[in-house]
Design an enzyme around this catalytic site. Structure first.
Site, PDB file in Angstrom:
ATOM      1  N   ASP A  39       0.837  -1.196   0.000  1.00  0.00           N
ATOM      2  CA  ASP A  39       0.000   0.000   0.000  1.00  0.00           C
ATOM      3  C   ASP A  39       0.878   1.254   0.000  1.00  0.00           C
ATOM      4  O   ASP A  39       2.082   1.200   0.289  1.00  0.00           O
ATOM      5  CB  ASP A  39      -0.889  -0.016   1.242  1.00  0.00           C
ATOM      6  CG  ASP A  39      -2.186   0.761   1.057  1.00  0.00           C
ATOM      7  OD1 ASP A  39      -2.327   1.449   0.027  1.00  0.00           O
ATOM      8  OD2 ASP A  39      -3.060   0.666   1.926  1.00  0.00           O
ATOM      9  N   GLU A  67       2.786   6.946  -2.510  1.00  0.00           N
ATOM     10  CA  GLU A  67       2.494   8.131  -3.317  1.00  0.00           C
ATOM     11  C   GLU A  67       2.907   9.434  -2.630  1.00  0.00           C
ATOM     12  O   GLU A  67       3.269  10.397  -3.310  1.00  0.00           O
ATOM     13  CB  GLU A  67       0.993   8.226  -3.633  1.00  0.00           C
ATOM     14  CG  GLU A  67       0.391   6.985  -4.269  1.00  0.00           C
ATOM     15  CD  GLU A  67      -0.248   6.064  -3.238  1.00  0.00           C
ATOM     16  OE1 GLU A  67      -0.872   5.071  -3.649  1.00  0.00           O
ATOM     17  OE2 GLU A  67      -0.128   6.347  -2.018  1.00  0.00           O
ATOM     18  N   ASP A  98      -9.084   3.669  -3.211  1.00  0.00           N
ATOM     19  CA  ASP A  98     -10.158   3.848  -2.230  1.00  0.00           C
ATOM     20  C   ASP A  98     -11.439   4.386  -2.869  1.00  0.00           C
ATOM     21  O   ASP A  98     -11.700   5.590  -2.895  1.00  0.00           O
ATOM     22  CB  ASP A  98      -9.689   4.794  -1.123  1.00  0.00           C
ATOM     23  CG  ASP A  98      -8.511   4.224  -0.353  1.00  0.00           C
ATOM     24  OD1 ASP A  98      -8.246   3.015  -0.489  1.00  0.00           O
ATOM     25  OD2 ASP A  98      -7.863   4.976   0.378  1.00  0.00           O
TER      26      ASP A  98
END
Length: 745
Positions: free
Chosen positions: A416, A419, A487
């Site tokens: 995950d 970024e 998400d």
């Protein structure tokens, strides 16, 4: 980045120097170098007090040309650079030059220039393809801070459509959009995205890859509606023109340049179930989910532990929370005994409370400020630092922690984040161990992060058994699959925007993709969940995941259990077909989930379709995006057969019908030969044994075939079919396996 005010004027904050002519050139056996001043040279005196752009043209592959623009060479930013798979000159390219013109040719692609003209003109098989315009090559200085941009633009033809540029939740066709390739964590409902790829292709069968890991700004028929402009804040810009006979051909060559997807384990195509994000769980909870799926006959293949397998405020410690999981090794063994693979959540950030923070900081494994102190913030975890994957020792250290988890039974990792990486563009003055430019590192970080994790899984598990579940990506990230869409919210509009972004990612060199079945944020209705299950199981990878609530089907209603079971079993039976498509992606670079325009480029109706797709080359899928159960899809020319009902529909038009929860628009095109497996309770089995060949005849008199491939691309079973004008079907079977049957649909 917009630099002009209309067609004539430059914006007040910039000073622009545009290439006005190709003045002269140098030729070597490896490249053509053009010298292009920012003024028309009429006399020797015009060569004084004048800037000059150097343009180097070379060919790394057949049908591919590399264009390298240089302003002030000494001021070009340092690395990192994208890792290209093909970085040697292509032996078959040729350069021709005389007193007034020059050309470089690589296969079907040719660049032509003339002295005294500013244009770079590209031709494919002798026909004009695109060119830089009057203001098509520029060096631009910002008056406020003296920063410099290099920009290039390529002309679009009438009716030409632009696709790609990574995962984009905005309109599918990119014409009219401004796209900044800058990875950010922004959910699925805005113009920013997790996976930015500076590559686009058009329906004129060519692609453009901007080889710059930093922020590349694209003006796609926006600043100037006739062009695609791309610019970087740098004194240099390199881009590749990639020509193909088809758009599939363009993707094949782009992935030869930047990397092809690897072989994935068969088990990864089965159903994944997670604990969800902020839920409370322990081993008892986990086993209740696993046993609950088994009791309801729902085939489950992978169980994923999300964030709270570690203690709160300690992400990432890479250590089990022993209060909740006192015997992790035993628990993982028990999950394996139930026939499951295990995935755990990680990210590249180390919270200050984590036991790893002090160790990593002392050894110099965390990103530093320019003064040598550790860079920290509280955006995700209190006082967190970022692992510096440009430091080889840091990579080895991080991999050792992951290997310790694999040694007790973890099979793969959900990588995950990646970024939110600080850079000079955000006002941060950070220092990487490699000394690399911080702007270029922002997007490139995810490549190093996912590569580090993927490599240790491959080292431990072996070739063909490594897989990630990754969120962020940049060019080349397709080598470390699989990626999911981020998400989303639990509503139909978010389901649709997720698909739109996934198709855009497939247009950008990626072959596998997943999404959170049911939506991530909030808890959606049972209706939405059941429709999303159908969509999710007709994706290459299928995962039940959410934020604050569990995504087990019985949390919705009893029918949700039956719907999920139905589609999981169907996917398991389709695995000989799906896996063969995945193997083709490995060798050909063509995605498994395909935008309609990729499979039917001659049908202009397919250009804008973003709510349906092809799964492989035979199966059309159109998820239901309405609680009414009504759904429309466009069927290209030919006869189509509904996969589940057997209903025949003539194509060349839109088709609308109503579907219960056990169905959706899923049609097979005529001439298809699809292998169904005999096993419906797991995705990994012998695909050559007990094949049921489903034949969807085409009365064109041509031979059609279906094939089952092994991981090396070898055909292990094949059926050849011919249907004559009277409708008579003849076939011939090849390959190993027993109990083979043929069903004519």
């Amino acid at each position: 980045m917009k630099f002009t005010n209309g067609f004539w004027l430059t914006r007040n904050e910039y000073e622009a120097e545009y290439v006005k002519e190709i003045y002269k050139w140098d030729v070597t056996d490896k490249s053509l170098t053009l010298f292009a001043p920012y003024k028309k040279i009429l006399s020797r005196g015009d060569t004084l007090n004048l800037g000059l752009m150097t343009i180097q043209v070379s060919a790394p592959l057949e049908d591919v040309l590399c264009i390298k623009l240089t302003g002030h060479a000494g001021a070009i930013k340092g690395g990192p650079d994208f890792q290209l798979e093909q970085n040697k000159p292509y032996d078959g390219f040729s350069i021709n030059a005389d007193a007034g013109s020059a050309s470089v040719k690589s296969g079907m692609l040719e660049l032509k220039v003339q002295k005294g003209c500013p244009f770079l003109s590209f031709f494919k098989d002798g026909e004009f393809l695109t060119k830089t315009g009057v203001k098509g090559l520029a060096r631009i200085r910002c008056k406020d801070d003296s920063s410099v941009y290099t920009a290039a633009s390529l002309m679009l033809d009438v009716g030409e459509h632009v696709f790609g540029l990574g995962e984009r939740f905005t309109p599918y066709v990119k014409n009219g959009q401004v796209v900044d390739c800058w990875n950010e964590d922004g959910g699925t409902a805005s113009e920013i995205s997790y996976k930015n790829i500076p590559f686009y292709m058009t329906d004129r069968n060519y692609g453009v890859f901007v080889n710059h890991p930093g922020k590349v700004s694209f003006e796609v028929a926006s600043e100037k509606v006739e062009d695609v402009q791309f610019s970087v804040k740098d004194e240099g810009l390199e881009f590749f023109i990639i020509a193909g006979k088809t758009q599939k051909d363009v993707l094949a060559k782009y992935t030869l340049l930047t990397g092809r997807v690897p072989l994935l384990p068969k088990w990864s195509f089965g159903l994944w179930l997670t604990t969800s994000f902020t839920t409370n769980y322990d081993e008892k909870t986990v086993m209740s989910f696993v046993d609950g799926m088994a009791q309801r006959g729902i085939p489950l293949r992978v169980f994923h532990f999300d964030c709270f397998w570690m203690k709160e405020f300690e992400w990432c410690s890479l250590e089990w929370d022993r209060d909740m999981f006192p015997d992790p090794k035993g628990m993982l063994r028990r999950l394996h005994e139930k026939g499951l693979q295990v995935c755990v959540w990680i990210n590249p950030y180390i919270a200050q409370k984590s036991p790893l923070f002090k160790e990593a900081a002392e050894k110099g494994y965390l990103l530093k400020n320019s003064d040598g102190t550790v860079w920290q913030w509280d955006m995700w975890q209190a006082g967190m630092g970022i692992v510096d994957f440009t430091n080889k020792d840091a990579c080895t250290w991080y991999q050792s922690k992951l290997k310790a988890l694999m040694d007790i039974g973890v099979d793969c990792f959900k990588t995950d984040f990646g970024e939110r990486i600080p850079s000079s563009l955000d006002g941060y003055n950070v220092r990487w161990a490699s000394g690399g430019d911080s702007e270029k590192m922002h997007n490139y970080y995810t490549y190093l992060y996912n590569k580090c994790v993927y490599d240790i899984i491959k080292d431990v598990k072996g070739e063909g058994e490594a897989i990630l579940f990754a969120r962020s990506a940049t060019a080349g990230g397709q080598k470390f699959p699989v990626h999911w869409g981020g998400d989303s919210t639990s509503q139909y509009v978010s389901m649709a925007e997720s698909l739109r972004a996934g198709l855009s990612l497939m247009d950008s060199g990626f072959s596998f993709w997943s999404h959170d079945i049911g939506g991530f944020e909030d808890t959606g209705s049972a209706d939405l969940y059941k429709r999303w299950c159908a969509f999710g199981l007709f994706s290459t990878h299928s995962r039940l995941h959410g934020s604050s609530s569990y995504r087990v089907p019985w949390a919705y209603d009893d029918e949700a259990c039956e719907v999920l079971k139905f589609f999981v079993k169907l996917k398991c039976r389709l695995m000989p077909y799906i896996y063969s498509c995945a193997v083709k992606a490995r060798f050909e670079g063509v995605p498994v989930m395909r935008p309609m325009h990729l499979e039917f480029p001659e049908d202009m109706n397919c250009t804008v379709l973003d709510r349906q797709y092809m799964l492989g080359d035979s199966i059309l899928v159109a998820p239901v995006f309405s609680p009414s159960g009504k759904a429309s899809c466009y069927l290209p020319e030919g006869e189509w057969t509904h996969l589940l009902s057997g209903k025949k529909v003539s194509g060349g038009k839109w088709f609308t019908d109503e579907y219960d929860y056990f169905s959706l628009p899923v049609f097979v095109k005529e001439g298809s030969v699809i292998p169904f497996g005999k096993t419906d309770d797991k995705p990994d089995y012998d695909y050559s044994d007990g094949i049921e060949w489903n034949v969807y005849p085409s009365c064109d008199g041509k031979k059609h075939e279906g094939a089952v491939l092994d991981g090396n691309g070898n055909v292990i079973a094949r059926l050849e079919v011919v249907t004559d004008c009277s409708g008579k079907v003849s076939y011939e079977k090849f390959g190993n396996g027993s109990d083979v049957s043929v069903i004519i649909k």
